[in-house]
Design a protein around this motif. Structure first.
Motif, PDB file in Angstrom:
ATOM      1  N   THR A   1      36.454  46.706-133.339  1.00 12.89           N
ATOM      2  CA  THR A   1      35.399  47.512-133.409  1.00 12.89           C
ATOM      3  C   THR A   1      34.896  48.810-132.488  1.00 12.89           C
ATOM      4  O   THR A   1      34.459  49.772-132.958  1.00 12.89           O
ATOM      5  CB  THR A   1      34.122  46.404-133.386  1.00 12.89           C
ATOM      6  N   HIS A   2      35.009  48.562-131.168  1.00 14.83           N
ATOM      7  CA  HIS A   2      34.563  49.619-130.175  1.00 14.83           C
ATOM      8  C   HIS A   2      35.310  49.212-128.807  1.00 14.83           C
ATOM      9  O   HIS A   2      35.647  48.238-128.891  1.00 14.83           O
ATOM     10  CB  HIS A   2      33.066  49.783-130.281  1.00 14.83           C
ATOM     11  N   ALA A   3      34.799  50.414-128.130  1.00 19.77           N
ATOM     12  CA  ALA A   3      35.761  50.420-126.715  1.00 19.77           C
ATOM     13  C   ALA A   3      34.855  49.611-125.526  1.00 19.77           C
ATOM     14  O   ALA A   3      35.439  49.739-124.655  1.00 19.77           O
ATOM     15  CB  ALA A   3      35.920  51.909-126.484  1.00 19.77           C
ATOM     16  N   HIS A   4      33.861  48.853-125.806  1.00 19.47           N
ATOM     17  CA  HIS A   4      33.224  48.066-124.745  1.00 19.47           C
ATOM     18  C   HIS A   4      34.059  46.964-124.231  1.00 19.47           C
ATOM     19  O   HIS A   4      34.887  46.371-125.137  1.00 19.47           O
ATOM     20  CB  HIS A   4      31.977  47.595-125.220  1.00 19.47           C
ATOM     21  N   LEU A   5      34.066  46.744-122.958  1.00 17.86           N
ATOM     22  CA  LEU A   5      35.158  45.809-122.531  1.00 17.86           C
ATOM     23  C   LEU A   5      35.017  44.501-123.038  1.00 17.86           C
ATOM     24  O   LEU A   5      36.054  43.801-123.195  1.00 17.86           O
ATOM     25  CB  LEU A   5      34.608  45.700-120.872  1.00 17.86           C
ATOM     26  N   ASP A   6      33.615  43.970-123.522  1.00 17.86           N
ATOM     27  CA  ASP A   6      33.530  42.589-124.110  1.00 17.86           C
ATOM     28  C   ASP A   6      34.192  42.752-125.523  1.00 17.86           C
ATOM     29  O   ASP A   6      34.177  41.673-126.174  1.00 17.86           O
ATOM     30  CB  ASP A   6      32.272  42.144-123.788  1.00 17.86           C
ATOM     31  N   HIS A   7      34.740  43.851-125.829  1.00 15.82           N
ATOM     32  CA  HIS A   7      35.397  43.843-127.283  1.00 15.82           C
ATOM     33  C   HIS A   7      36.988  44.154-127.230  1.00 15.82           C
ATOM     34  O   HIS A   7      37.672  44.066-128.090  1.00 15.82           O
ATOM     35  CB  HIS A   7      34.499  44.704-128.274  1.00 15.82           C
ATOM     36  N   CYS A   8      37.267  44.847-126.156  1.00 15.19           N
ATOM     37  CA  CYS A   8      38.878  45.399-126.124  1.00 15.19           C
ATOM     38  C   CYS A   8      39.189  45.042-124.727  1.00 15.19           C
ATOM     39  O   CYS A   8      40.619  45.095-124.627  1.00 15.19           O
ATOM     40  CB  CYS A   8      38.821  46.852-126.389  1.00 15.19           C
TER      41      CYS A   8
ATOM     42  N   GLY B   1      26.927  52.821-135.293  1.00 15.02           N
ATOM     43  CA  GLY B   1      25.929  53.539-134.559  1.00 15.02           C
ATOM     44  C   GLY B   1      25.600  53.002-133.122  1.00 15.02           C
ATOM     45  O   GLY B   1      24.536  53.138-132.808  1.00 15.02           O
ATOM     46  N   HIS B   2      26.489  52.311-132.674  1.00 12.66           N
ATOM     47  CA  HIS B   2      26.393  51.422-131.278  1.00 12.66           C
ATOM     48  C   HIS B   2      26.800  52.355-130.254  1.00 12.66           C
ATOM     49  O   HIS B   2      26.016  52.667-129.113  1.00 12.66           O
ATOM     50  CB  HIS B   2      27.098  50.226-131.577  1.00 12.66           C
ATOM     51  N   ILE B   3      28.100  52.695-130.126  1.00 11.89           N
ATOM     52  CA  ILE B   3      28.605  53.813-129.004  1.00 11.89           C
ATOM     53  C   ILE B   3      29.800  54.556-130.013  1.00 11.89           C
ATOM     54  O   ILE B   3      29.880  54.312-131.034  1.00 11.89           O
ATOM     55  CB  ILE B   3      29.260  53.152-127.898  1.00 11.89           C
TER      56      ILE B   3
ATOM     57  N   GLY C   1      30.824  44.029-135.673  1.00 15.64           N
ATOM     58  CA  GLY C   1      30.853  44.630-134.284  1.00 15.64           C
ATOM     59  C   GLY C   1      29.462  44.716-133.792  1.00 15.64           C
ATOM     60  O   GLY C   1      28.544  44.055-134.174  1.00 15.64           O
ATOM     61  N   ASP C   2      29.271  45.446-132.739  1.00 13.72           N
ATOM     62  CA  ASP C   2      27.958  45.658-132.195  1.00 13.72           C
ATOM     63  C   ASP C   2      27.095  46.719-133.148  1.00 13.72           C
ATOM     64  O   ASP C   2      28.006  47.646-133.391  1.00 13.72           O
ATOM     65  CB  ASP C   2      28.104  46.146-130.615  1.00 13.72           C
ATOM     66  N   LEU C   3      26.066  46.330-133.193  1.00 14.12           N
ATOM     67  CA  LEU C   3      25.331  47.322-134.157  1.00 14.12           C
ATOM     68  C   LEU C   3      24.148  48.064-133.406  1.00 14.12           C
ATOM     69  O   LEU C   3      23.406  47.471-132.639  1.00 14.12           O
ATOM     70  CB  LEU C   3      24.459  46.610-135.158  1.00 14.12           C
TER      71      LEU C   3
HETATM   72 ZN    ZN Z   1      29.305  47.080-127.193  1.00 12.28          ZN
END
Ligand code: ZN
Length: 488
Positions: free
Chosen positions: A69-76, A169-171, A190-192
């Motif tokens: 979903t996105h590149a934050h560490l808690d997701h990737c 629309g999160h990062i 994902g994170d919204l």
């Molecule tokens: Zn995030």
């Protein structure tokens, strides 16, 4: 280790962000095919962090693809670990997510290696020798598996499985992902972001789905309506700190938060709300991410009003690239503002600044976002009188301020608005990525506002996804590894 029952219908297993905010990982099994949605790192509480070391609950070699979903560490952040343990499939994400994840994963691997090295030198690790979760070589191997997708264009994964990425629309690059498979569909939020992001284009509206998995970081809260001037808490703290001859430390996530902080500071300097002092970005990762954002602005990928605009204009902006430049900032020759990551002070250069700056009451630390339980940021926010760093306790005498207007997570109203916009008649909405109270409160709100069933899954819980009429029995996965029936 959890063994998965054969999937006669698609099943979904919650391997993270269940019972906690971090470690997003959802395993979607369709017949004998396995797809992983996000592969995030557990952060914060030790109980969860230790799970990063567990063997992956299903053989990574058997996972066909990861949808990110996105590149934050808690997701990737666990992708290199997955690869180290045998995953060789594709990792699908948007092109901006791929760019940002490259920065995030290489930095994470570097930090892992450094921390292990440091622990070995100082002898404070319980493990001898301390080892990194993964290395830069593992991260580089991971990056070669990335394959980029376009927003709103279905990705055909073969055999009737497809995935569609929609702006979240999160990062930058962040997406919600709708997967259609085995006669059913699941939408992962994902994170919204909030409805109006200061830099990004607004989130889109995915097609309805039979099941939804939604984050609930702020599921029990509404962001306060801004009163007076924006970010006045930050402006006031900066004015007072500089006035008493101290310096300001702003821990900020390198990706997205640093860009927003720089935009806000630019506006404050421009409007004369804070005195002209040097601003130091002490994070090579933030600088790299900033370049990705600037390139995106030129492509028209950010908000329309930022295209061609000079949105970061800071009179004295310095970049600390080397270790020496970073260390020199601990004794600045005159009051200044330092922006360093990580945002929750769990690692990175911000930790050594805290070590030097916290004992001095002239200084100020401004927290700019959500601080997860168990992080140094959360401890500071809650008034800790000392913090443990590198095995030592450091007294907290500096002023600690939280500016709550920086969140790029939607609040309860934003999340309900997103669900309402998506619409349809989902069989169930699984509520993840929230601390327990927050997820439970949001489940009730979903029922009250939309009349839909909201379920807060447990860690490692498995549910069958069927569109027949569920009677909502959900049982914790037993030791036998049986799958919880969702359609009894
Ligand atoms: Zn995030």
């Amino acid at each position: 280790m959890t063994s998965l029952a054969p999937a006669t219908r698609p099943t979904l297993t919650f391997l993270g962000a269940a019972g906690t905010v971090t470690g997003s990982k959802f395993l979607l099994a369709v017949d004998d095919r396995r797809f992983l949605i996000d592969c995030g790192m557990f952060q914060g509480d030790k109980e969860w962090r230790l799970r990063n070391w567990d063997p992956f609950p299903t053989p990574p070699a058997g996972i066909e693809a990861v949808l990110l979903t996105h590149a934050h560490l808690d997701h990737c952040g666990m992708l290199p670990r997955l690869v180290k343990q045998g995953f060789t499939g594709r990792i699908y994400c948007t092109s901006d997510t791929a760019e940002l994840a490259t920065i995030v994963l290489l930095d994470s691997a570097h930090l892992q290696e450094k921390d292990a090295e440091h622990a070995n030198e100082k002898g404070y690790s319980k493990h001898a020798p301390a080892e990194p979760l993964y290395t830069q070589a593992d991260a580089e191997k991971t990056l070669r598996l990335f394959k980029t997708v376009e927003f709103d264009t279905p990705l055909d994964l073969g055999g009737g499985v497809s995935a569609t990425f929609t702006r979240a629309g999160h990062i930058l690059g962040s997406a919600s992902i709708r997967v259609a498979a085995g006669g059913t569909s699941v939408l992962f939020s994902g994170d919204l972001g909030r409805r109006d992001h200061p830099i990004l284009q607004s989130r889109g509206t995915p097609a309805p789905a039979d099941f939804m998995v939604i984050e609930s970081t702020y599921g029990d809260r509404e962001h306060p309506a801004p009163e007076g001037l924006p970010h006045e808490a930050m402006a006031e703290a900066i004015r007072k700190t500089i006035g008493r001859g101290g310096s300001v430390l702003i821990p900020a996530f390198a990706v997205d938060r640093t860009e927003i902080v720089l935009k806000v500071l630019s506006e404050m300097f421009r409007d004369g709300r804070i005195p002209h002092v040097p601003v130091h970005i002490n994070s090579p990762m933030s600088l790299a991410a900033l370049h990705v954002y600037q390139a995106a602005a030129e492509r028209g990928e950010l908000r329309a009003d930022l295209k061609d605009a000079d949105w970061i204009t800071i009179p004295e902006l310095h970049e600390a690239k080397t270790q020496e430049e970073s260390v020199a900032l601990n004794n600045p020759s005159r009051p200044c503002i330092i922006i360093a990551s990580s945002g929750m002070a769990t690692g990175g250069r911000v930790v050594h600044h805290l070590q030097y700056m916290l004992p001095n009451p002239k200084n100020c630390v401004i927290l700019t976002g959500y601080q997860a339980v168990g992080t140094r940021g959360r401890d500071l926010q809650q008034g800790a009188e000392q913090l443990k760093m590198y095995g030592r306790y450091i007294p907290v005498r500096a002023q600690i301020v939280t500016d709550g207007q920086f969140s790029v997570h939607g609040d309860a109203g934003d999340l309900i608005g997103w669900l309402r916009d998506v619409g349809g008649d989902p069989e169930a909405v699984f509520i993840v990525h929230g601390e327990e109270g927050s997820a439970e409160a949001f489940a009730k709100k979903i029922k009250a506002d939309l009349g839909w069933m909201g379920v807060v899954p447990h860690y490692e819980e498995v549910v069958r996804l069927t569109t027949s009429h569920p009677t909502k029995a959900s049982v914790q996965l037993g030791a036998t590894g049986s799958v919880n029936d969702f359609d009894i």
